[in-house]
Design a protein around this motif. Structure first.
Motif, short mmCIF file in Angstrom:
data_model
loop_
_atom_site.label_atom_id
_atom_site.label_comp_id
_atom_site.label_asym_id
_atom_site.label_seq_id
_atom_site.Cartn_x
_atom_site.Cartn_y
_atom_site.Cartn_z
N UNK A 86 41.08 44.00 36.31
CA UNK A 86 42.14 43.02 36.09
C UNK A 86 41.50 41.64 36.14
N UNK A 87 41.71 40.86 35.07
CA UNK A 87 41.01 39.60 34.94
C UNK A 87 41.88 38.43 35.36
N UNK A 90 44.32 37.31 32.92
CA UNK A 90 45.14 38.49 32.59
C UNK A 90 44.51 39.28 31.45
N UNK A 91 44.02 38.55 30.40
CA UNK A 91 43.40 39.21 29.26
C UNK A 91 44.31 40.28 28.68
N UNK A 92 45.59 40.00 28.61
CA UNK A 92 46.51 40.90 27.94
C UNK A 92 46.42 40.59 26.46
N UNK A 146 50.44 39.63 34.39
CA UNK A 146 49.59 40.15 35.44
C UNK A 146 49.95 41.61 35.73
N UNK A 147 51.23 41.93 35.68
CA UNK A 147 51.65 43.32 35.90
C UNK A 147 51.16 44.22 34.78
N UNK A 167 45.37 36.50 40.87
CA UNK A 167 46.58 35.74 41.16
C UNK A 167 46.40 34.23 41.07
N UNK A 168 45.17 33.79 40.73
CA UNK A 168 44.91 32.36 40.88
C UNK A 168 45.61 31.51 39.83
N UNK A 169 46.09 32.11 38.73
CA UNK A 169 46.81 31.32 37.74
C UNK A 169 48.32 31.28 37.97
N UNK A 170 48.78 31.94 39.01
CA UNK A 170 50.23 31.96 39.26
C UNK A 170 50.61 30.84 40.22
N UNK A 171 51.87 30.46 40.22
CA UNK A 171 52.25 29.40 41.15
C UNK A 171 52.45 29.95 42.57
#
Lengths: 365, 582, 369
Positions: A86-87, A90-92, A146-147, A167-171
């Protein structure tokens, strides 16, 4: 033999040594976090396990299979390792639906249609995205992406899941919520996980064991409680949580406690304080006393029991809702104290700080 | 003490009420929008109206009707030109897309040696004149006088000819290789900017290299490829020089060559020309609309933080093949044509073979020495005029572009959206169509047959390119930088002067040089709007190739190419490759 | 004449701003007395930045009036609008907005040059401002060579150097990393205090607001939810939104069954067959029989292994404990509800433990839904 083993893993970028001969064993089902400031080599280590970087020295074994060995000239490509990752970004894949993103790993493995549908649906339900299967990835929020990335990484039941600061890109609020959720999910699925982060709270919340790294070297390995309450050195003490670090000399040790003399600068009598730890240090050695703000008690009047007492003046208090953060000038040090009741303190007011010896730690450099 | 200095008051508080209508900002932007609106809308209206006017047999009066459009279908030549235009554009698009995508992939994503150094050279054809390329390839591969064919006859001993570019295939060939950089630019950017973890995650999920490339990498750049392809299609359809040199003389007419014939021939019929222009414009505008409305919004913005570098694919020994492929492109598209032109230009007459004893600089003197009495006036005029046009045109266009970009990105509202739309229109229409519009609009005004009308045509058609350049920088520069200047007390004009323009300087300068280059090589607008005395550089080349001989043509072509290459060199030093995508 | 009739230096009345058909700011009024530090706090899209932009003059409101020190800045009804450069306001932006083509000194001197001050005066003021923000060593450097924190300091120096009437901050710390952010917020507050300029600060970060402000306005959906000092906002939220947005709270729907006296009563909450009545403090506008929300912060809940004369309390099971270093975040299941309880980590609660929850009645609130 452990499930994942790193054996004197080394990686250089040009002249710079990113990872310097580290050894690490991870057990099956364990959640291990690599924690450290940016540039400490944690991500490089993870990418070496993934096969995205080729190490310059050492060996990595997963379930006893050598996946990378410099001396044996072995280097499996990422797709041959059967891992999930998991990046941070996210790399979705934006050109696929949520379902196609998650099913990708199964399709690559040439599973049957029915199995793909069943497993993908199950994985999506597990991460709470059952309703969004046909949505395009570009239409999702950060948390939802992310999920998806998580479902995609676990759907084909890989041997290890690797997390690169997911999780670092989430608020902040979402991050707190996601880390609890991630920890629960990992626990339920029971998959071996290696997690990279620079956020100490994240590491403490989620991990079975934390590996603290700095400058390509492992500083300490231990469970969250040990890392927090018994840091091995000043770097760990300061990086995990907030610690007041006072430099001094060891006077002697009696039983479990160490007597430390802290010099407060010219013209001021030195402080004599007691703390736990200090094993291996001798009288006269330079040591550091580490005590956390929440372990200090603040008194406006001189307390009865005056052992382990520090005198100082209030510099500033900061109201943080559930507690007050008070800065106290003690000689040349600014000592932070956390007070959990609302109290009016004036600037320059004289206060007394005390702490229990077993709540402070004597660290050797 | 600490804040004593800071607490002294600076200025009496302004308390006057201020009506918000006559601000510097509003005056400047209103002026600019009116200018842009007039420049873009008038020619379009004029051309639409003209296309419905039928010239009577006397050649003076007109009446309203659809006859012009009917004759498009009835006239076999025009119908043929229509079909040829579509064939040429499709062929050139396929060729340019194949070359552009493969070169971009080699340069952005493989470990091909020297790839960093090759990149600027891959873009050179974009800056050179395709018309000159056509002249060069004519001299290389015309059946009789082609250098390559003569070499083949002498060395390989074959009869007849090896290659022939004097046909529709030659037009496709030259157009394709010259427009390859357009596709290259669109694709190389998305390949470089792609978040490598999109591919990494496919690898860790279990997909191999080939599968990752086919299912992740290529689909992600498909919108970029399609955009590039559409731009090539539209540009090819509007290209005049190449079909004029390699197609029309041999019976392969296109819409552009037909418009030219109808517009400036002896029996000029502007109204029929307008109808043809409308047809061509409708096709190109439709494709540009598709590109902007349907394809561009689907481009995946995949940029992320965390110091990423694209994953490079190790080609093993094949990397040398990739290098050879790239060098071959450069040889065919740049080196071979330029060398051939130099060789031809040194001969008094060109018969397809090099005659060392005859070499002379006579042709350069005739075409370049504008002070020399024996000069060819049409050629030397062109040099002076083109430099004037390029310098003034680029300057005016960039000023306009600056104000317009500012309006689009810094003022939000209906006006800015309208302006954004106006700026796209010229991109949707080929130069020759805009030129027809300008011609029918201003034919009865004093600016007709002066440099001004050409200037107007240039600016109308190409200022959006400058505007894109500035916009790109403006989007990267935070609006807060401007706002904080206003908050510090600076007026709109002062802010523009001291903050906005200095920050946009790289974009402004890059745009200026880009326009300078475009104007120096411009042919399809000039050819419609020039008259004796207002020839441009490319018109000079046209004149020489039409009325003089190949060596003289080559001499002027070489001179033009050298100037353009110098500009490219400066452009590289000032802007990056990104600044080119218009 | 320097202040509005209500004693406020900055006075905002009935401010409305649309974006298309979207009401970003929906008729809000507030004021700031001279020298005070006000924070507009709310989630993204709540209209706080739009409000700030209207004060700055960078947005034109659709209705309402803004005045500073008695001078009318904007009044839609009187068709008055002062352009931003005439307002004499210092502003610090989220992206710092330090001009990259100038040195630090040039950046800071800019507002003074615009005001045509003498060279020596400019020199003095710039040096003083740089000293105040701790950037004296960086004066000659190009702005691009500064770190994020230093750029932020330069931006602050530029905003205060011309002694503006008002200082505006638009989430200035949100691009900094956590440790630096904590350090900067204390420092920002110190500098504001020292120069004493009336300030309006916009943030979505509640701890920033609590640390720095004299007064806080909590906004949501373009409307003011609550106004008050940091302690009041944290300890006595008015409604569910504020309770949930500021800090963490256990929120349970209930009904007021009894009112004891001014501001005190009893709330009844039910979960999975369990029904309890809890003494609580009542927020304004809540009376007997009204629907209310029980709001208790995790740190005001004790989880006890043994009831110690607690009577009929809340009895639940620990389902998850999260180690946070200095404390333990526990989840206690009570019916379908999960209580968040913050226990000292030395208590060492474990999943499966049966515990009694004791709520501190002085910190148990009944707030508006």
């Amino acid at each position: 033999m452990s499930f994942v083993e790193l054996d004197s893993l080394t990686k250089r970028f040009g002249e710079e040594v990113a990872v310097s001969s580290i050894d690490l064993s991870i057990e099956q089902g364990e959640f291990v976090t690599l924690l450290g400031p940016s540039g400490c080599g944690k991500t490089t280590t993870l990418r070496c396990i993934a096969g995205l970087e080729r190490p310059d020295g050492g060996e990595i074994r997963i379930e006893g299979d050598v996946v990378t060995s410099v001396s044996k000239g072995v280097h499996l490509t990422p797709e041959q390792r059967n891992l999930g990752m998991v990046f941070q970004s996210y790399a979705v894949w934006p050109h696929m639906t949520v379902f196609d993103n998650v099913a990708y790993g199964l399709r690559v493995r040439r599973r049957g249609r029915a199995e793909i549908r069943e497993k993908t649906t199950k994985a999506l339900e597990l991460v709470g995205l059952g309703q969004l299967a046909e949505r395009f990835a570009t239409k999702l929020s950060g948390g939802q992406r992310q999920r998806v990335a998580l479902a995609r990484a676990i759907v084909y039941n890989p041997r290890v899941v690797l997390f690169d600061e997911p999780l670092s890109n989430l608020d902040a609020k979402l991050r707190e919520q996601m880390r609890v959720e991630l920890a629960r999910l990992q626990h339920d699925v029971g998959i071996t996980s290696v997690y990279v982060t620079h956020d100490q709270a994240e590491a403490l919340v989620m991990s079975d064991r934390v590996v603290v790294m700095n400058k390509g070297v492992i500083q300490q390995i231990g469970d969250p409680h040990t890392i927090y309450s018994r840091p091995a050195n000043a770097f760990v003490a300061n990086f995990i949580g907030v610690a007041n670090l006072l430099e001094g000399g060891l006077l002697g040790r009696s039983g479990e406690t160490a007597d430390i003399e802290i010099s407060l600068g010219p013209g001021r009598p030195p402080l004599r304080l007691k703390a736990a730890g200090g094993e291996g240090a001798r009288a006269g050695d330079r040591v550091i006393l580490s005590v956390r703000p929440e372990d200090l008690s603040l008194h406006v009047h001189l307390p009865q029991d005056a052992s382990n007492l520090i005198e100082g003046q209030v510099i500033d208090t900061v109201y943080l809702g559930n507690f007050l953060d008070c800065q106290v000038q003690v000689g040349q040090y600014e000592v932070g104290v956390q007070i959990d009741h609302f109290e009016q303190l004036a600037k320059g007011q004289k206060v007394y700080l005390t702490f229990r010896p077993d709540h402070a730690l004597c660290l050797t450099e | 003490m600490a804040t004593e200095i800071l607490t002294r008051p600076v200025e009496d508080a302004p308390t006057s009420r201020w009506h918000s209508i006559f601000t510097q900002e509003n005056i400047a932007t209103t002026l600019a929008s009116l200018l842009v609106g007039a420049a873009v809308i008038l020619p379009l209206f004029a051309i639409i109206l003209s296309s419905f006017q039928i010239l009577d047999s006397s050649g003076f009066g007109t009446e309203w009707g659809l006859d012009n459009y009917r004759s498009l279908l009835k006239d076999r030549v025009i119908y043929g030109a229509f079909v040829n235009t579509l064939l040429i554009s499709s062929g050139a698009t396929l060729l340019a897309t194949f070359l552009g995508v493969s070169l971009a992939w080699i340069n952005a994503r493989t470990n091909c040696p020297w790839r960093g150094k090759l990149e600027p050279f891959n873009l050179i054809p974009f800056f050179l004149s395709p018309f000159v390329g056509a002249i060069a390839w004519h001299n290389l591969a015309a059946p009789k006088v082609g250098l390559l064919n003569n070499l083949a006859r002498e060395i390989l001993g074959i009869k007849g000819h090896l290659l022939n570019v004097d046909n529709i295939y030659g037009v496709i060939w030259v157009t394709g290789i010259f427009f390859t950089p357009l596709v290259y630019l669109f694709v190389v950017g998305s390949l470089r900017r792609m978040d490598p973890s999109l591919e990494d995650s496919a690898r860790t999920t279990g997909a191999g290299l080939l599968r990752t490339t086919l299912t992740v990498t290529l689909p992600l750049v498909t919108p970029g490829i399609l955009s590039g392809a559409i731009i090539v299609f539209v540009t090819s359809a509007g290209e005049f020089g190449v079909p004029f040199k390699l197609g029309a003389p041999y019976g392969w007419e296109t819409l552009t060559t037909q418009i030219f014939t109808k517009a400036v021939g002896d029996d000029a019929n502007h109204y029929l020309g307008a109808a043809m222009s409308m047809t061509l414009g409708a096709i190109t505008a439709f494709f540009i609309w598709i590109q902007r409305r349907i394809i561009a919004p689907r481009e995946y913005t995949t940029v992320t933080g965390k110091g990423f570098r694209p994953n490079l694919i190790d080609l093993g020994p094949w990397k040398w093949a990739a290098l050879a492929y790239n060098l071959a492109y450069l040889f065919i598209a740049v080196l071979l044509p330029l060398v051939c032109l130099v060789i031809v230009s040194l001969h008094p007459v060109w018969e397809g073979r090099i005659i060392f004893t005859d070499l002379t600089f006579w042709n350069y003197k005739k075409t370049l020495f504008f002070w020399w009495p024996e000069r060819i006036v049409s050629a030397t005029n062109g040099i002076v005029n083109s430099f004037i046009l390029a310098f003034i045109g680029a300057s005016i266009a960039m000023i306009l572009a600056l104000v317009v970009s500012y309006m689009i990105h810094r003022t939000k509202g209906f006006g800015s959206r309208l302006l954004d739309f106006l700026c796209v229109i010229p991109i949707g229409f080929p130069g020759i169509v805009i030129a027809m519009g300008v011609l029918v609009t201003y034919i009865k005004t004093p600016i007709y047959a002066t440099l001004w009308i050409i200037l107007l045509g240039y600016i109308t058609r190409f200022f959006p390119y400058g505007q894109r350049n500035i916009s790109a920088v403006m989007l990267a520069v935070s609006e807060e930088l401007d706002q904080s200047s206003r908050m510090a007390g600076a007026s709109w004009l002062t802010t523009l002067k001291r903050v906005t323009i200095p920050l946009l300087k790289p974009g402004i300068f890059a745009g200026w040089i880009l326009l300078f280059v475009i104007f120096l090589r411009e042919l399809s607008i000039s050819i419609i709007l020039y008259s004796t005395g207002t020839e441009t550089l490319s018109v000079g080349v046209y004149y020489l190739t039409n009325f003089e001989n190949e060596p003289l043509t080559s001499a002027l072509s070489v001179a033009q190419s050298v100037v353009l290459l110098l500009c490219v060199y400066f452009f590289r030093r000032i802007a990056g490759r990104e600044a080119l995508t218009a | 004449m320097n202040e509005a009739a209500n004693g406020n230096y900055l006075d905002v009345q009935g401010l409305v701003k649309y974006f298309g058909s979207d009401r970003a700011v929906d008729g809000i009024s507030f004021g700031v007395p001279k020298g005070r530090f006000l924070t507009l706090l709310g989630p993204s899209g709540c209209g706080k930045t739009t409000t700030l932009m209207c004060i700055a003059g960078l947005h034109k409101p659709d209705a309402g009036e803004i005045s500073v020190g008695g001078a009318l800045f904007t009044s839609v009804s009187q068709r008055a609008y002062l352009p931003p450069e005439k307002r004499d306001i210092g502003m610090v932006f989220q992206s710092y907005a330090i001009w990259p083509h100038m040195t630090v000194t040039q950046n800071v001197a800019y507002p003074l040059e615009i005001r045509k001050l003498s060279h020596s005066e400019i020199g003095d003021r710039v040096a003083e401002a740089l000293r105040l923000v701790g950037l004296s060593d960086m004066a000659g450097k190009l702005a691009t060579n500064l770190s994020g924190g230093q750029q932020q300091r330069a931006a602050l120096a530029r905003a205060i150097v011309f002694r503006p009437r008002l200082l505006l901050f638009d989430e200035p710390l949100s691009n900094l990393d956590l440790k630096l952010r904590e350090q900067m917020r204390v420092e920002l507050k110190r500098i504001q205090h020292e120069v004493g300029i009336t300030s309006v600060y916009v943030t979505h970060d509640q701890s920033e607001a609590l640390v720095m402000s004299d007064d806080i306005i909590v906004m949501s959906k373009g409307v003011i939810q609550q106004t008050g000092g940091p302690h009041a906002i944290y300890a006595r939220p008015l409604n569910r939104f504020v309770s949930n947005f500021i800090g963490v709270a256990n929120l349970l729907d209930g009904r007021i069954v009894r009112v004891f006296g001014p501001g005190r009563g009893e709330i009844e909450v039910a979960q999975g067959g369990d029904k309890v009545r809890l003494p609580c403090l009542l927020a304004d506008g809540i009376g007997e029989g009204s629907e209310a929300v029980l709001s208790v912060r995790p740190e005001n809940v004790d989880a006890l292994r043994d009831p110690q004369g607690l009577g009929a309390g809340i009895r639940g099971e620990v389902i998850q404990t999260i180690f946070l270093g200095n404390c333990q975040d526990c989840r206690v299941r009570w019916g379908d509800f999960e209580w968040k309880v913050l226990a000292h980590s030395r208590e060492r609660l474990r999943p499966g433990d049966r515990v009694y929850l004791r709520l501190d009645p002085e910190h148990t609130l009944a707030v508006r839904p």
